[in-house]
Motif scaffolding. Structure first.
Motif, short mmCIF file in Angstrom:
data_model
loop_
_atom_site.label_atom_id
_atom_site.label_comp_id
_atom_site.label_asym_id
_atom_site.label_seq_id
_atom_site.Cartn_x
_atom_site.Cartn_y
_atom_site.Cartn_z
N ASN A 170 39.52 54.71 43.52
CA ASN A 170 37.71 54.42 44.09
C ASN A 170 37.63 55.28 45.71
OD1 ASN A 170 38.03 54.90 40.66
ND2 ASN A 170 38.46 52.15 40.91
N VAL A 171 38.44 54.73 46.15
CA VAL A 171 38.15 54.78 47.86
C VAL A 171 36.97 56.56 47.81
CG1 VAL A 171 39.05 54.65 50.04
CG2 VAL A 171 39.40 52.58 48.29
N PRO A 172 36.76 56.92 49.15
CA PRO A 172 35.97 58.01 48.40
C PRO A 172 36.57 58.76 49.54
CG PRO A 172 34.82 56.65 48.97
CD PRO A 172 35.34 55.61 48.72
N CYS A 173 37.00 57.97 50.49
CA CYS A 173 37.41 58.98 51.90
C CYS A 173 39.09 59.44 51.59
CB CYS A 173 37.37 57.79 52.93
SG CYS A 173 38.55 56.53 52.58
N VAL A 174 39.15 60.37 53.06
CA VAL A 174 40.04 60.95 53.25
C VAL A 174 41.46 59.72 53.41
CG1 VAL A 174 41.40 62.46 54.78
CG2 VAL A 174 39.15 63.12 54.00
N ILE A 175 42.65 60.42 52.28
CA ILE A 175 44.02 59.18 53.14
C ILE A 175 44.80 60.29 53.87
CG2 ILE A 175 45.77 58.36 51.75
CD1 ILE A 175 43.59 57.28 49.63
N ASN A 176 44.99 60.11 54.70
CA ASN A 176 46.15 60.46 55.91
C ASN A 176 47.33 59.57 55.65
OD1 ASN A 176 45.01 62.14 57.87
ND2 ASN A 176 43.87 60.72 57.56
N PHE A 177 48.68 60.53 55.03
CA PHE A 177 49.91 60.26 55.57
C PHE A 177 50.77 60.84 56.33
CE2 PHE A 177 51.84 59.13 51.17
CZ PHE A 177 50.53 58.43 50.66
N SER A 178 51.27 60.29 57.43
CA SER A 178 51.38 60.54 59.04
C SER A 178 53.23 60.78 59.02
CB SER A 178 50.59 60.00 59.99
OG SER A 178 50.77 60.87 61.58
N PRO A 179 53.97 61.02 59.63
CA PRO A 179 55.36 61.04 59.13
C PRO A 179 55.63 60.35 60.24
CG PRO A 179 55.03 63.58 59.87
CD PRO A 179 53.47 62.83 59.75
N VAL A 180 56.71 59.56 61.21
CA VAL A 180 56.15 58.91 62.06
C VAL A 180 57.72 60.09 62.61
CG1 VAL A 180 58.52 56.95 63.47
CG2 VAL A 180 56.59 56.44 62.11
N TRP A 181 56.76 60.47 64.54
CA TRP A 181 57.65 61.35 65.11
C TRP A 181 59.48 61.21 65.38
CZ3 TRP A 181 55.96 66.68 66.19
CH2 TRP A 181 56.39 67.11 67.53
N GLY A 182 59.54 62.10 65.00
CA GLY A 182 61.53 62.12 65.22
C GLY A 182 62.05 60.95 64.15
N THR A 183 61.55 60.66 63.23
CA THR A 183 62.33 59.91 61.93
C THR A 183 62.19 60.55 60.79
OG1 THR A 183 62.09 57.84 63.54
CG2 THR A 183 62.70 57.61 61.31
N MET A 184 60.42 60.71 60.37
CA MET A 184 60.81 61.64 59.37
C MET A 184 60.25 62.87 59.56
SD MET A 184 60.03 62.09 55.52
CE MET A 184 59.71 59.89 54.90
#
Length: 218
Positions: A170-184
């Motif tokens: 129920n949280v209204p804000c943007v959720i970011n999924f960020s890959p670890v650079w060079g790993t994912m």
């Protein structure tokens, strides 16, 4: 309040393009404060643990040299470790500067001025600090704020999904999924998001694409 005597421990101040979150690509003045209470395995700013005392008056004078910036980013390290970070935020809010605060999520954001655009991390298992998130911070998030999960592997991804289900439904804000650079690989994470039909934003670090490291400073 005498801003000539109040100091913050500052690692660096620089002008560059915003590399992450919904303001990616816009010019930003970064104020990187020194010190952190965590030691994440994939930290890309370990040098930010040290700095020099700088008065708030001097910080404001530096900001005034960039009248056309899109926003100011207060980052670290962990900026909320320092008592007078809130003082700086209050002063800049009164001057109507658009502000973005990047915080690791372990310290309460209760007293951050509500107009500040907060970027709050939820640390995943690969960081070594999956138990560090201050769960009370969820109640202080506004629609203009953002949450960020930095994901290194499938275990991190599943952890993030479960955390969202349990705490962020129920949280209204943007959720970011960020890959670890060079790993994912970003493509892999994108495919996971689409396959599971998650309402999240894929957050790729623009500065790593443009300059292959940290932002280019001006």
């Amino acid at each position: 309040m005498n801003t000539n005597t109040i100091t913050l421990c500052v690692n660096e101040i620089f002008y560059s393009l915003q590399g992450e979150t919904t303001r990616t690509g816009f010019p930003s003045l970064f104020i990187r404060l020194a010190g952190c209470n965590l030691n994440c395995r994939w930290c890309d700013t370990p040098y930010a643990r040290t700095g020099l005392p700088v008065t708030i008056a001097h910080i404001i004078q530096t900001i005034e040299q960039y009248p056309t910036l899109n926003h100011i980013t207060i980052t670290g390290g962990e900026p909320l470790m320092q008592e007078h970070t809130l003082t700086l935020l209050d002063i800049l809010c009164r001057k109507n500067y658009p502000l973005q605060l990047e915080t690791n999520g372990s310290i309460s954001v209760e007293y951050v001025p509500p107009q500040v655009h907060k970027i709050v991390d939820v640390k995943t298992p690969s960081s070594g600090h999956a138990d560090s998130f201050n769960i009370s911070n969820i109640q202080y998030l506004k629609p203009h704020d953002e949450i960020k999960f930095v994901i290194a592997d499938d275990y991190d991804y599943n952890y993030s999904k479960e955390f969202m289900k349990n705490y962020l439904a129920n949280v209204p804000c943007v959720i970011n999924f960020s890959p670890v650079w060079g790993t994912m690989e970003p493509q892999q994470l994108a495919e996971y998001i689409l396959h599971d039909r998650l309402n999240v934003r894929l957050n790729i670090q623009l500065h790593k694409i443009l300059w292959h490291s940290e932002p280019k400073y001006f």
